[in-house]
Design an enzyme around this catalytic site. Structure first.
Site, PDB file in Angstrom:
ATOM      1  CD  GLU A 113     -10.930 -48.858  15.902  1.00 36.95           C
ATOM      2  OE1 GLU A 113     -10.378 -49.943  15.614  1.00 36.95           O
ATOM      3  OE2 GLU A 113     -11.210 -48.544  17.066  1.00 36.95           O
ATOM      4  CG  HIS A 173      -6.100 -43.414  24.335  1.00 33.06           C
ATOM      5  ND1 HIS A 173      -5.356 -44.547  24.227  1.00 33.06           N
ATOM      6  CD2 HIS A 173      -7.371 -43.821  24.567  1.00 33.06           C
ATOM      7  CE1 HIS A 173      -6.142 -45.611  24.400  1.00 33.06           C
ATOM      8  NE2 HIS A 173      -7.366 -45.188  24.598  1.00 33.06           N
TER       9      HIS A 173
END
Lengths: 361, 109
Positions: free
Chosen positions: A79, A148
């Site tokens: 990321e 998540h």
């Protein structure tokens, strides 16, 4: 328009039937991205699995095949690289639309988001704007493992230079994403992943037609304005303030409260930075009671900011302190426990009851 | 509908294979996530393997007594196309349930 649309899913499809289509938030976001790519040759979409696979949530499905590998592409599983590359692309005149696959994976890119994207425009005296739309599938509700199901809106909202928005329904998702992708500033676009599959009416011809109630039409091109909150349900006794997936839950709570004679207004904030303080003042100025609902942990969550904004504008007329019904001050639990963590109907009803019972001592 | 193949996972301690003792599900059966699907034996222990996801069983690999290597196909599921993909499950749209009732005397001043 005389009637209040309580929930886009139940909107009367007779009104402007031709323009209104039923689609899921997935499909609405996919269509918005498709049109953004067609409209803006400088727009590029990338992230983990965004290209060939079409994203783990199918949001970028088919876009690489249609628009080419130069405009929609896969990145390594890093990321910091995805957001670092966004900085360079923005400096070179592109409009990057990166995806961080899940909320909890934004942490490795915090340096790029906070130290570069949020302040490059400021640092360069306006010569290097960062028109970046960062899509982050967010919040919980899909029984996923750690990292998540997290709610990072307070982290992002705290950073000067970032704007933060979260749609609650397919229509808003379509219009807010298209709007965000025209902004000269970085926008964190938090998609409520538990709402990806629910269908609702989307009017692609007008941002105003479905979600904004006539009562708060301020005369701008977007009715209630795409930059502000929307009244998802009108009521007299108490305002539930929510965003993302919690809006649908608050609408359910409002229906149940109506059985008990309590008339609840639901305010969908949509923008979490900047927050529509005027909409809060209008709504709570009328109802005099407010409960903020969010999935994120309680302490230093955005509920505190909302409570302060309400207190600032409505202190003299408030019937009770603003209540917060939120997640707990613990790491987001595994999927088996998330129904206990995310504010459920009973916890929200308890919060409402606490406000209704309050009497000045 | 899409098919998802689930390979024999690493059962820990560096074991590279497991022997099927007994299948607890069969082809055509609908299973829930975490439902036990197969009894396996490794050189360390016997264990029940929970289903990694919900779905309809399309195929199972290995009869009782057969040995399967870690990473080889164990079971194949059929799932709707709109499942969450790599992680998570699509939430059900359930009718709202409540236990709490509101009671209030509202002064309408």
């Amino acid at each position: 328009m005389s009637e209040t649309i309580t929930d886009p899913r139940s909107a009367d499809s007779n009104a402007g039937a031709a323009a209104v289509q039923q689609m899921s938030m997935q499909q609405a976001l996919n269509r918005a991205l498709d049109e953004i790519l067609a409209d803006n040759p400088k727009a590029v979409i990338f992230g983990e699995d965004c290209g060939r696979l079409g994203g783990v949530f199918r949001i970028t499905d088919g876009l690489q095949a249609k628009h080419g590998e130069d405009r929609v592409f896969d990145t390594p599983l890093a990321e910091s690289g995805i957001l670092g590359m966004s900085v360079g692309l923005a400096m070179a005149g592109f409009h990057p639309i990166p995806e961080v696959q899940f909320d909890g994976f934004a942490y490795p890119a915090i340096n790029q988001i906070v130290c570069q994207i949020a302040r490059m425009n400021y640092r360069s005296r306006g010569t290097l704007p960062m028109p970046i739309t960062l899509r982050v599938p967010s919040f919980g509700g899909i029984r996923a493992p750690e990292h998540h199901g997290e709610s990072l809106e307070a982290l992002f909202a705290h950073v000067p230079g970032l704007k933060v928005v979260s749609p609650s329904n397919p229509h808003d998702a379509y219009h807010l994403l298209k709007y965000a992708a025209t902004r000269p500033d970085p926008v964190i676009f938090m998609e409520p992943k538990s709402r990806y599959w629910q269908k609702g009416p989307v009017d692609v011809t007008s941002a105003a037609a479905i979600p904004v109630t006539a009562a708060h039409d301020d005369g701008t091109a977007h009715g209630g304005s795409l930059t502000g909150a929307r009244v998802a349900r009108e009521g007299r006794h108490l305002t539930l303030v929510a965003w993302g997936a919690m809006v649908a839950r608050c609408l359910q709570v409002a229906e149940l409260a109506a059985e008990d004679g309590i008339d609840i207004e639901v305010l969908d904030l949509r923008w979490l930075k900047p927050i529509d303080a005027d909409a809060l003042a209008r709504s709570v100025g009328k109802t005099r009671r407010a409960v903020v609902v969010h999935e994120a942990p309680l302490t230093s969550g955005l509920g505190a900011e909302v409570a302060q904004l309400i207190t600032q504008s409505c202190f003299a007329t408030l019937k009770a302190p603003v209540e917060r019904v939120t997640g707990f001050d613990v790491p987001y639990p595994s999927g088996d426990l998330e129904d206990e963590y995310i504010p459920n109907i009973d916890r929200i009803l308890f919060g409402i009851q606490r406000v209704l019972e309050y009497r000045r001592g | 509908m899409a098919e998802i193949s689930f390979p024999l996972p690493d059962l820990g301690e560096g074991l590279i294979e497991a022997t099927v003792l007994d299948w607890l599900v069969e082809a055509g059966q609908q299973v829930e996530r975490n439902q036990p699907i197969v009894e396996l034996e490794t050189s360390k222990s016997a264990l029940e393997l929970p289903s990694p996801q919900a779905g309809k069983v399309v195929r199972i690999h290995g009869a009782p007594g057969d040995t399967i290597n870690v990473g080889e196909p164990l079971i194949v599921f059929e799932v709707p196309d709109d499942t969450a993909g790599i992680v998570g499950t699509v939430p059900k749209d359930e009718a709202p349930k409540r236990r709490v009732r509101l009671s209030a005397v509202l002064d309408e001043d």
